[in-house]
Design a protein around this motif. Structure first.
Motif, PDB file in Angstrom:
ATOM      1  N   UNK A  71       0.847  -1.200   0.000  1.00 17.59           N
ATOM      2  CA  UNK A  71       0.000   0.000   0.000  1.00 17.59           C
ATOM      3  C   UNK A  71       0.871   1.234   0.000  1.00 17.59           C
ATOM      4  N   UNK A  72       0.534   2.249   0.769  1.00 16.51           N
ATOM      5  CA  UNK A  72       1.256   3.519   0.680  1.00 16.51           C
ATOM      6  C   UNK A  72       2.373   3.567   1.733  1.00 16.51           C
ATOM      7  N   UNK A  73       3.601   3.577   1.268  1.00 20.17           N
ATOM      8  CA  UNK A  73       4.745   3.601   2.182  1.00 20.17           C
ATOM      9  C   UNK A  73       4.643   4.832   3.090  1.00 20.17           C
ATOM     10  N   UNK A  74       4.739   4.622   4.387  1.00 20.00           N
ATOM     11  CA  UNK A  74       4.707   5.736   5.340  1.00 20.00           C
ATOM     12  C   UNK A  74       3.322   6.042   5.903  1.00 20.00           C
ATOM     13  N   UNK A  75       2.300   5.468   5.291  1.00 21.82           N
ATOM     14  CA  UNK A  75       0.945   5.743   5.787  1.00 21.82           C
ATOM     15  C   UNK A  75       0.189   4.460   6.134  1.00 21.82           C
ATOM     16  N   UNK A  76       0.728   3.340   5.753  1.00 23.50           N
ATOM     17  CA  UNK A  76       0.029   2.079   6.027  1.00 23.50           C
ATOM     18  C   UNK A  76       1.007   1.104   6.676  1.00 23.50           C
ATOM     19  N   UNK A  77       0.492   0.061   7.248  1.00 22.23           N
ATOM     20  CA  UNK A  77       1.353  -0.921   7.907  1.00 22.23           C
ATOM     21  C   UNK A  77       1.343  -0.735   9.409  1.00 22.23           C
ATOM     22  N   UNK A  78       1.957  -1.679  10.076  1.00 22.42           N
ATOM     23  CA  UNK A  78       1.888  -1.747  11.527  1.00 22.42           C
ATOM     24  C   UNK A  78       2.497  -0.519  12.204  1.00 22.42           C
ATOM     25  N   UNK A  79       3.684  -0.114  11.729  1.00 24.04           N
ATOM     26  CA  UNK A  79       4.382   1.008  12.355  1.00 24.04           C
ATOM     27  C   UNK A  79       3.541   2.278  12.284  1.00 24.04           C
TER      28      UNK A  79
END
Lengths: 573, 82
Positions: free
Chosen positions: A45-53
């Motif tokens: 998805x969008x690097x820096x806006x999605x994901x666990x972190x």
């Protein structure tokens, strides 16, 4: 007939996954590489806006100058019941101050007092370690890193979902990956001399904003890598009504776990730590209380002083702030009244086996983040702490390998086969059914007497049910790209379930989050080992690897924590 | 779970689509009123395409410059261990 159609991208270092491990690996590769080193970071998805972190509060354990690094290492190793890569943990702690300075150079702000010293808090289950937390939580933490990567010339590719790793014409090393645009389905081949898998752990979509499926770990397995720590998991207390990231703070401020009889029960299971015990130990106690008929269980926050309560409602994390603001009085009633809790949010600790240099057993393949099996218990703050640490190391190792890595050469037959395999489930007439299979899988894996209190007969039974679900899975199709991605994720989770149950059967002792009722004692004589698994021809073959103990014994007693007030501190500048 | 996007106030910027980590919102051509009867006109506007996969992360609501996205804080279908 499958018609090959897609893009070819050529790079030196490929990083798969845009969480704290992948972001740091990409930065490290760019900084350690000679000028012109091509680094490519991809995320589904969008690097820096999605994901666990991005959705975390970005608590990070940092050792400032003057901190007792060996003492922190000891307590992390002890808190892992020995299941930790001491070399990797220690190096991550040593590097953590320099990374903090990197983050500040990117424009992040960490809390400080009037004198400019960092404000630090202790974390649950550890005594000496201190966490720092950036303003803006994970969304700012991840976004500022994205901006920094763009400024340093890292190629960022959003919406690229990796579906396979390539071995290329020579076949003796990983030479990149293939994947699809997660919206359009467009096929991409990425040729790379070093590939770092940083795709997080697997949660079985159990938790709130943790739609993490950890597919990269399973792709690495299929490409010949060994996996580790599948028998361990992170089972977190949760409620059916809302998601609360502040349990650690709440307990530090006086909250307590109570059962249906109003008894504070943690003391009887964890005499030293009580309510401040870390997550696996709380989860086990909750499951025991359920078995005794003492559920529902509650987090009694009534002891928290009135003036501090608003803090828990007004979260520093933006999505949580929206969440509680919208719940309004309901949130206050629930949080400070009686909302039942249970042990949920299972995240397997299974990861790719690497050395302390983050290189896997397969040449050309490295791992970072929670996809790397460095620890089996990360505490609050060491999920990101270790991801930042191993990301930095993985990026450096990947660049070192460029000196000796041959120019990769694509194998047309392999690319065609991966293309066909990726698209195989697509059928416009199909019905999206992966969710149904996932719900059945969740029902198997989340039952407390499978996931928390384990026993051979029940694990075997669960394995058979997963096998039946896997057979059923083979009959379903994907009518569109959205479902194709969901299907690939579900397929990975079915495979992960098999590994988790298999490793849980294999380790015939109890340790950390792995509690076998039929082997209920910790057995350091026979099981101070990592359980590894690799493809054995007809499914996973399990083996033991002794754990090196270069810095500390793993049979250390756990320290009793000093009082919270004494542990809150300011330090460093 | 995402409830609604006030399309009449939407500028069609597409940020909600881009920031969604679960592929729930897709920008798609939507029919709009035209000046002359008989002509068909469309605009790219957000469609809540896979609502059931919303993970209630509030990103669309947080990053919408027009503040026209509404996410309800209810959590549904969470698996339970007991």
């Amino acid at each position: 007939m499958d018609q090959l159609d897609g893009n070819l991208i050529d790079t030196d270092v490929l990083v798969v996954g845009g969480g704290s491990g992948g972001l740091m690996a990409a930065l490290s590769a760019k900084r350690h590489g000679p000028p012109g080193t091509r680094v490519t970071l991809v995320d589904s998805w969008l690097i820096g806006r999605t994901g666990h972190t991005a959705f975390s509060n970005a608590w990070t354990i940092v050792a400032l100058p003057g901190d007792d690094i060996d003492g922190i290492l000891h307590e992390i190793v002890a808190g892992n019941d020995g299941i930790a890569d001491q070399e990797l943990v220690r190096q991550s702690l040593i590097d953590s101050h320099a990374r903090l300075k990197d983050f500040e150079a990117m424009g992040m702000h960490f809390g400080r007092d009037e004198a400019g010293r960092y404000k630090r808090r202790p974390t649950r289950g550890l005594d000496l370690a201190r966490v720092l937390y950036p303003e803006g939580g994970g969304l700012e933490f991840a976004w500022k890193q994205r901006l920094a990567l763009e400024a340093e010339g890292v190629q960022l590719i959003d919406r690229l979902f990796i579906t396979g790793l390539m071995r290329g014409a020579s076949g003796d090393r990983i030479i990149g990956a293939v994947g699809i645009n997660s919206r359009t389905g467009e096929f991409n081949v990425i040729k790379a001399r070093s590939t770092i898998v940083a795709t997080n752990a697997i949660t079985f979509r159990s938790g709130f904003v943790r739609d993490i499926t950890g597919t990269g770990t399973l792709l690495a397995y299929r490409a010949g890598a060994t996996l580790r720590n599948a028998e361990f998991s992170y089972v977190r207390p949760g409620t059916p009504k809302f998601y609360f990231e502040g349990i650690t703070f709440a307990i530090q401020e006086g909250a307590s776990w109570v059962n249906a009889k109003g008894e504070s029960f943690m003391q009887s299971y964890e005499p030293e730590w009580g309510d401040e015990a870390d997550v696996p130990r709380i989860a086990r106690a909750m499951a025991m209380e359920n078995r005794k008929g003492n559920t529902p269980l509650y987090l009694d926050m009534s002891a928290i002083p009135e003036q501090l309560r608003e803090y828990f409602i007004q979260s520093k994390v933006r999505w949580m702030d929206n969440f509680f603001r919208k719940l309004g009085d309901e949130a206050k009633t629930d949080m400070f009244g009686k909302t039942p809790y249970y042990a949920l949010n299972q995240m397997t600790k299974m990861g790719i086996r690497t050395g302390a240099d983050c290189r896997s057993d397969v040449p050309g393949l490295l791992s970072a983040g929670l996809a790397q099996a460095g620890c089996a218990n990360h505490f609050a703050g060491f999920h990101i702490g270790l991801c930042v640490g191993n990301g930095w190391i993985a990026g450096r190792s990947a660049v070192e390998d460029l000196d000796t890595a041959p120019q990769p050469s694509l194998d047309a037959a392999e690319v065609r086969a991966l293309h066909a395999e990726t698209h195989q489930p697509l059928n416009e007439q199909g019905k999206a059914e992966s969710d149904r299979i996932l719900r059945d899988l969740q029902a198997v894996m989340f039952a407390y007497d499978i996931g928390i209190l384990k026993r051979e007969d029940r694990l075997q039974n669960a394995l058979e049910r997963v096998s039946t679900l896997s057979d059923e899975f083979k009959t379903i199709a994907a009518p569109h790209t959205h479902e194709l991605v969901r299907m690939k994720e579900t397929e990975a989770m079915l495979l992960a379930a098999r590994f988790i149950l298999g490793a849980s059967l294999y380790r015939t002792e109890s340790r950390l989050s792995h509690f076998r009722e039929d082997h209920d004692q910790r057995d350091d004589n026979n099981w101070l080992v990592w359980v590894d698994l690799a493809e054995g021809g007809n499914g996973p073959a399990f083996s033991k690897t002794p754990i090196p103990t270069p810095y500390c014994s793993v049979v250390l007693p756990r320290r009793k924590p000093s009082r919270l007030a004494a542990r809150q501190s300011v330090a460093g500048v | 779970m995402i409830e609604n996007i006030e399309l009449e106030k939407c500028t069609g910027c597409g940020i909600c689509d881009v920031v969604c980590p679960a592929d729930v919102i897709h920008m798609e051509p939507q029919p709009v009123a035209t000046e002359i009867k008989g002509l068909r006109q469309t605009r790219l506007l957000p469609v809540i395409k896979f609502r059931e996969h919303c993970i209630t992360c509030f990103s669309c609501e947080i990053f919408c410059p027009e503040h026209i996205v509404d996410v309800h804080p209810s959590v549904k279908n969470r698996p339970r261990p007991w």
